[in-house]
Design an enzyme around this catalytic site. Structure first.
Site, short mmCIF file in Angstrom:
data_model
loop_
_atom_site.label_atom_id
_atom_site.label_comp_id
_atom_site.label_asym_id
_atom_site.label_seq_id
_atom_site.Cartn_x
_atom_site.Cartn_y
_atom_site.Cartn_z
N ARG A 164 0.84 -1.22 0.00
CA ARG A 164 0.00 0.00 0.00
C ARG A 164 0.88 1.26 0.00
O ARG A 164 0.60 2.23 0.73
CB ARG A 164 -0.93 0.04 1.22
CG ARG A 164 -1.77 -1.19 1.42
CD ARG A 164 -2.89 -1.30 0.38
NE ARG A 164 -3.76 -2.40 0.73
CZ ARG A 164 -3.60 -3.66 0.32
NH1 ARG A 164 -2.61 -3.96 -0.52
NH2 ARG A 164 -4.44 -4.60 0.69
N SER A 238 -10.47 1.39 4.33
CA SER A 238 -9.61 1.06 5.48
C SER A 238 -8.84 2.29 5.90
O SER A 238 -8.15 2.91 5.08
CB SER A 238 -8.60 -0.01 5.10
OG SER A 238 -9.27 -1.18 4.74
N GLU A 334 -3.80 4.75 6.29
CA GLU A 334 -3.77 4.42 4.86
C GLU A 334 -4.13 5.64 4.02
O GLU A 334 -3.42 5.97 3.07
CB GLU A 334 -4.71 3.25 4.59
CG GLU A 334 -4.37 2.56 3.29
CD GLU A 334 -5.12 1.27 3.10
OE1 GLU A 334 -4.77 0.28 3.75
OE2 GLU A 334 -6.06 1.25 2.29
P1 NAP Z 1 -10.37 -10.22 5.33
O1 NAP Z 1 -10.53 -11.15 4.18
O2 NAP Z 1 -11.35 -10.23 6.45
O3 NAP Z 1 -8.91 -10.37 5.94
C1 NAP Z 1 -8.47 -9.52 7.02
C2 NAP Z 1 -7.05 -9.09 6.73
O4 NAP Z 1 -6.25 -10.24 6.67
C3 NAP Z 1 -6.94 -8.38 5.40
O5 NAP Z 1 -6.65 -7.05 5.65
C4 NAP Z 1 -5.86 -9.12 4.63
O6 NAP Z 1 -4.71 -8.36 4.37
C5 NAP Z 1 -5.42 -10.24 5.55
N1 NAP Z 1 -5.55 -11.57 4.88
C6 NAP Z 1 -6.64 -12.34 4.78
N2 NAP Z 1 -6.36 -13.49 4.13
C7 NAP Z 1 -5.05 -13.43 3.82
C8 NAP Z 1 -4.16 -14.32 3.14
N3 NAP Z 1 -4.55 -15.52 2.68
N4 NAP Z 1 -2.88 -13.92 2.96
C9 NAP Z 1 -2.46 -12.72 3.41
N5 NAP Z 1 -3.25 -11.85 4.06
C10 NAP Z 1 -4.53 -12.20 4.27
O7 NAP Z 1 -10.23 -8.75 4.77
P2 NAP Z 1 -11.29 -7.62 4.43
O8 NAP Z 1 -11.13 -6.57 5.43
O9 NAP Z 1 -12.65 -8.19 4.16
O10 NAP Z 1 -10.69 -7.12 3.07
C11 NAP Z 1 -10.59 -7.98 1.96
C12 NAP Z 1 -9.58 -7.43 1.00
O11 NAP Z 1 -9.98 -6.15 0.51
C13 NAP Z 1 -8.22 -7.22 1.65
O12 NAP Z 1 -7.24 -7.57 0.74
C14 NAP Z 1 -8.20 -5.76 1.95
O13 NAP Z 1 -6.90 -5.20 1.94
C15 NAP Z 1 -9.02 -5.18 0.83
N6 NAP Z 1 -9.64 -3.94 1.28
C16 NAP Z 1 -8.97 -2.76 1.11
C17 NAP Z 1 -9.55 -1.59 1.57
C18 NAP Z 1 -8.88 -0.27 1.44
O14 NAP Z 1 -9.51 0.75 1.68
N7 NAP Z 1 -7.63 -0.22 1.08
C19 NAP Z 1 -10.79 -1.61 2.16
C20 NAP Z 1 -11.41 -2.82 2.34
C21 NAP Z 1 -10.83 -3.98 1.89
P3 NAP Z 1 -4.55 -7.34 3.13
O15 NAP Z 1 -5.34 -6.14 3.52
O16 NAP Z 1 -3.09 -7.08 3.12
O17 NAP Z 1 -5.03 -8.00 1.91
#
Ligand code: NAP
Length: 345
Positions: A164, A238, A334
């Protein structure tokens, strides 16, 4: 006597819905207009969709809205060519670009469906979701250099993408305006389904051999279910980045907090689940005035109506402090915090 123009409200131009003001607004529709524009990083601000920004105060100068539009295949347009280079102007909405690429039979962006913001903002923080990040399919970009007043091309290595993070966010913030980006997409689909949430969603829909469009649809459903909609309640996705530590430090923390999600990151690093840490500290769903932490997702700072930038920032800093006091880990923001004046106390 000429009266100074009234300040412009930015409330509709940032997804957190902060009612900050700017002296003037300029809409950028053609790259050629850049040559006639001045930009003072101490007074002015470039905004895309305003989906990754917290306006902690007013903007004393101009807000320049990136509204450069257009997308096309620049190479590999024949059905048999692979990979295919796609170019998008910085003001193209990111999710529209993802869906358009799928319509062209091109794969690679499906896991990045429904990320808010514009194509020009995608490299800023190397957007990522569900195990894919922009850097995975990035080819190059062209940016306007405000300092040297010329266009410059940047390849993958030049952008210094990190988790990021990028050159444009950390190393040289405010120096460039991203005019267009080029992505390398594939005609053959290789599903990336390491994230359990995504694989579960497809399984629940009875899909065992998904297409790229199936994956995109599944990502859209999960995001719509899990994340608050900025059209309903102000937010910037996020608010905190998942912290990355040395693996032994992370393991020591997991021993103390057995539920803490820890994922391998790079060769010797480990990524901690920031949402879990914030929830553990009791912040999920809490509200102070109109500033709050989403009850749907602990990583998301929300504006229940009329919270000002300083109110939101103040709450975010309290969340950060309590996570630091509990886990000894400092969360980083972020979104970009925009603050031209003195810091609020
Ligand atoms: P989630 O699937 O509930 O997982 C929680 C966190 O664990 C995530 O932030 C993700 O990291 C990490 N994670 C889960 N499975 C993983 C794996 N197999 N290997 C490595 N890391 C793992 O997450 P969520 O909050 O619903 O979000 C889903 C995805 O959407 C994530 O990738 C998240 O980054 C992205 N997202 C981004 C934003 C933003 O505003 N930037 C907002 C919402 C969601 P990572 O975040 O590093 O992937």
């Amino acid at each position: 006597m000429n009266r100074p123009a009234a300040p412009v409200s930015l409330k509709q131009l940032n997804t957190l819905g902060v009612d900050a003001r700017a002296a003037t607004l300029v809409t950028l529709e053609r790259p050629g207009d850049l040559e006639a524009l001045d930009f003072d990083p101490g007074r002015d601000l470039v905004l895309g969709e305003g989906s990754n920004v917290l306006l902690a105060g007013d903007v004393p100068g101009r807000v320049i809205l990136n509204r450069l539009r257009g997308r096309r295949m620049v190479g590999g347009g024949n059905r048999s060519d692979n990979p295919v280079i796609v170019e998008a102007a910085g003001g193209e909405p990111w999710h529209d670009l993802v869906r358009w690429s799928l319509d062209q039979g091109l794969c690679g962006l499906e896991n990045l469906s429904l990320i808010p913001g514009l194509a020009g903002a995608a490299p800023m923080q190397n957007i990522g979701a569900y195990g894919v990040e922009l850097a995975d399919c990035f080819e190059s970009l062209t940016a306007w250099d405000w300092r040297d007043r010329r266009l410059r091309d940047f390849g993958l290595a030049d952008c210094r993408f990190g988790y990021r993070d990028s050159r444009f966010k950390s190393l040289e913030p405010n120096r460039y305006l991203i005019v267009n980006i080029r992505l390398r997409l594939e005609r053959q689909f290789t599903p990336k389904l390491e994230y359990p949430g995504l694989a579960d969603e497809l399984r629940a829909a009875g899909i065992t051999r998904p297409t790229a469009r199936d994956v995109s649809d599944a990502v859209i459903r999960v995001r719509q279910r899990k994340l608050p909609d900025p059209a309903v309640i102000g937010n910037a996705g996020s608010f905190f980045r998942n912290p990355v530590l040395a693996r032994d430090q992370a393991e020591a923390l997991r021993k103390r907090f057995p539920g803490l999600p820890v994922y391998a990151h790079g060769e010797a690093g480990a990524k901690l689940g920031a949402a879990w840490m914030i929830d553990h500290c009791g912040w999920k769903g809490r509200r102070e005035g109109d500033a709050g932490i989403s009850e749907q997702h602990a990583l998301v700072l929300v504006n229940h109506g009329n919270a000002g930038g300083p109110d939101l920032l103040h709450l975010a800093m309290r969340v950060r402090d309590s996570v630091r006091d509990t886990f000894g880990v400092t969360l980083e923001n972020e979104p970009r915090i925009v603050q031209f004046g003195p810091e609020p106390t």
